[in-house]
Design an enzyme around this catalytic site. Structure first.
Site: not given
Ligand SMILES: *[C@@H]1O[C@H](CO)[C@@H](O)[C@H](O)[C@H]1NC(C)=O
Ligand SMILES: *[C@@H]1O[C@H](CO)[C@@H](O)[C@H](O)[C@H]1NC(C)=O
Ligand SMILES: *[C@@H]1O[C@H](CO)[C@@H](O)[C@H](O)[C@H]1NC(C)=O
Ligand SMILES: *[C@@H]1O[C@H](CO)[C@@H](O)[C@H](O)[C@H]1NC(C)=O
Ligand SMILES: *[C@@H]1O[C@H](CO)[C@@H](O)[C@H](O)[C@H]1NC(C)=O
Ligand SMILES: *[C@@H]1O[C@H](CO)[C@@H](O)[C@H](O)[C@H]1NC(C)=O
Ligand SMILES: *[C@@H]1O[C@H](CO)[C@@H](O)[C@H](O)[C@H]1NC(C)=O
Length: 547
Positions: A464-466
């Site tokens: 997700y962050e990625h």
């Protein structure tokens, strides 16, 4: 008028430097026990001349004291001995090179009682006419202050001066010589050297020509006037000039080559050599041929004026010659070779650059320390994102991100990093907050370092962050992505589309087994690659840090 004066002066100079019959090779005859001075056929002003025994290649000493010694252009025998018969070589040299060798052959005749002078004489003939004859004492010019003691005809001393003979300096003049005056004439002179007196005898044949033909102007047979000679740069070339000088032996006979109005032999360049020869053809037609040898044609020769001058007592004629580059393939060959060489050099440079680019860039940064104070609004040099270990077990990736990476990049190389999980501020507890906050940091970084491990394929939180980070990095292309592949991932199939796209574009920097042995060595290929992709350190980042 001026031109004629000029030419006259040159004619005078040419005459005072006699052009020997054969320049490359000359012969000298001597009696045993007499002095002999032999002259090198070639000479140049201000050059050294060295002499050798041709057979043994042994140099001949250049100081007086030995029986045989050399002194510049001259080779001295004081006096001759039977064993001196043979050939001698002389070279005219400047600092770097020498002319082609010239040889002189010497014949020493043993002294025998009753036999006056040898009859096999090689000094050139002298000719006279029925009205006047003049015999020049051969070689006497080589001996300084020699005095003629006597003249002989066929071994009998001449009684003179008389009505018939007049002896002046080196000349014997004969008034109205009949055919019976033909024969071998010997001049006998003494020469002083180092307190010793030496005898010298030199003989030549005298021939009386019965028919007198009226002199005619010399004619140059070749080259034709204003002809153009095709040459190649760097190659040798011989240009021959043959002139018809009249019927019978001429009192004045000169065939010379000039370069830019200067005698080729007098030029200060060893590249030009002239060989001159006189001979008769049928009908007693008298010719001179002079060959100009250019050792290596240079560019400047294409601009020089070459001219051959033939001179007899009626005057002179001159033919001009220009040199021109041979048209055609050679130019093209040079061009093609030049281009090929250039291509090879470029290929080498590209290969070198490819192999050493990283080292060169790092070295330049090291040497010139280009701390640009650049205000790009960034705070971090790089943000690091990596797949979090859900089990909280200590693993190598965590260790790498929290220990090794900061130690090398921050401590050793002064970069400022933001590391997900380390640089969290309080209040960013929730997953969403954390993601937003980290995204903000990424926007304030110059680089985005993504740690790639097989875990990446399963780790949702990371994904997700990625994705957000990548999205931003890709949209705002001033953030460059650095991919560190910590464990081999294989064909990257399970990775997200965007990540695969970046991998395809720029590849990854791979952590290999060997790096584990000294993970902090910032000179390893791994760290060199990382540093290469990192930005040039900015001074402003220091200030931002403080702020
Ligand atoms: C030879 O050397 C002398 C003195 O060193 C100099 O004056 C003269 O110009 C030189 N001649 C040539 C042709 O170089
Ligand atoms: C000198 O003259 C003789 C007789 O004419 C001739 O045979 C000989 O070749 C001449 N030598 C030279 C060097 O001209
Ligand atoms: C030759 O004669 C001249 C003038 O008489 C004299 O100056 C010179 O020293 C002499 N040379 C030798 C080698 O004797
Ligand atoms: C030179 O010739 C003279 C007379 O012919 C003679 O007396 C003298 O010995 C000779 N000198 C030498 C060195 O041969
Ligand atoms: C030029 O002439 C010399 C002898 O005079 C000879 O050795 C040489 O080979 C000749 N060179 C050419 C290019 O003909
Ligand atoms: C070469 O000859 C041309 C025509 O005669 C003349 O104008 C030029 O000055 C000469 N060049 C040299 C260097 O003597
Ligand atoms: C002859 O003159 C030309 C033109 O001034 C010059 O380029 C060339 O070098 C000269 N040649 C020699 C042998 O001095």
């Amino acid at each position: 008028q001026l031109l004629y004066f000029h030419m006259g002066l040159r004619v005078f100079l040419a005459l005072s430097l006699p052009c020997p019959v054969v320049l490359v090779c000359s012969h000298d005859d001597a009696m045993e026990g007499e002095a002999l001075v032999v002259k090198c056929p070639r000479d140049r002003p201000n050059r050294t001349i060295t002499w050798y025994h041709t057979q043994t290649n042994l140099p001949i000493p250049a100081e007086e004291g030995e029986r045989i010694f050399s002194s510049g252009r001259f080779l001295w025998f004081l006096p001759t001995a039977k064993e001196d018969s043979g050939t001698y070589t002389c070279f005219v040299c400047d600092f770097s090179k020498c002319t082609m060798p010239s040889t002189v052959s010497v014949m020493v005749y043993p002294y025998k009682r009753g036999i006056c002078f040898p009859s096999r004489i090689r000094y050139p003939n002298d000719t006279g006419t029925l009205t006047s004859g003049k015999i020049v004492c051969p070689t006497i010019d080589n001996y300084e202050n020699a005095t003629i003691v006597k003249w002989y005809k066929d071994c009998k001393p001449l009684q003179g001066p008389s009505e018939k003979y007049l002896m002046r300096e080196k000349y014997l003049f004969i008034k109205c010589p009949p055919k019976t005056d033909e024969g071998y004439y010997t001049c006998y002179f003494t020469y002083m050297h180092g307190g010793n007196v030496y005898n010298v005898s030199a003989t030549r044949r005298f021939i009386v020509e019965e028919t007198v033909s009226s002199p005619i102007l010399a004619q140059i047979q070749y080259p034709t006037d204003n002809s153009v000679i095709q040459v190649e740069l760097g190659s040798p070339v011989n240009i021959s000039c043959k002139a018809f000088l009249g019927i019978g032996k001429q009192n004045i006979a000169v065939v010379t080559w000039n370069v830019n109005e200067t005698k080729a032999e007098a030029l200060n360049s060893l590249r030009f050599q002239v060989d001159c020869q006189f001979f008769r053809e049928s009908d007693r037609r008298y010719y001179g041929e002079s060959i100009l040898n250019i050792e290596k044609v240079k560019e400047e020769d294409l601009l020089s004026n070459f001219s051959c001058t033939a001179l007899n007592e009626m005057g002179f004629v001159m033919h001009k010659v220009m040199l021109q580059l041979k048209a055609g393939h050679h130019h093209n060959t040079y061009l093609i070779i030049g281009i090929l060489v250039l291509l090879v050099i470029i290929a080498l440079l590209v290969i070198l650059h490819h192999f050493f680019q990283i080292n060169i860039v790092l070295l330049c940064r090291e040497i010139f320390k280009p701390y640009k104070t650049q205000n790009d609004g960034k705070i971090y040099d790089a943000c690091v994102i990596y797949p979090k270990n859900r089990t909280n077990e200590a693993n190598f990736v965590e260790y790498f991100v929290h220990q090794i990476l900061p130690d090398v990049l921050e401590n050793k190389h002064g970069y400022k990093l933001c590391i997900h999980g380390r640089d969290m501020l309080p209040g960013e507890g929730t997953l969403l907050d954390a993601a937003n906050a980290f995204e903000m940091r990424i926007l304030k970084s110059r680089r985005l370092i993504i740690i790639l491990t097989p875990q990446l394929i399963e780790c949702e939180e990371f994904a997700y962050e990625h994705q957000i980070a990548l999205y931003n990095a890709l949209i705002q292309n001033d953030i460059k992505v650095i991919l560190l592949e910590m464990e081999t991932i294989g064909d990257y199939k399970g990775l997200q589309e965007s990540l695969r796209h970046i991998i395809k574009q720029q590849g990854t920097i791979k952590w290999k087994e060997k790096h584990t042995q000294s993970p902090y060595a910032s000179n390893s290929t791994f760290w060199k690659h990382v540093r290469y992709h990192m930005p040039v350190r900015h001074k402003s980042s220091q200030f931002s840090y403080a702020v």
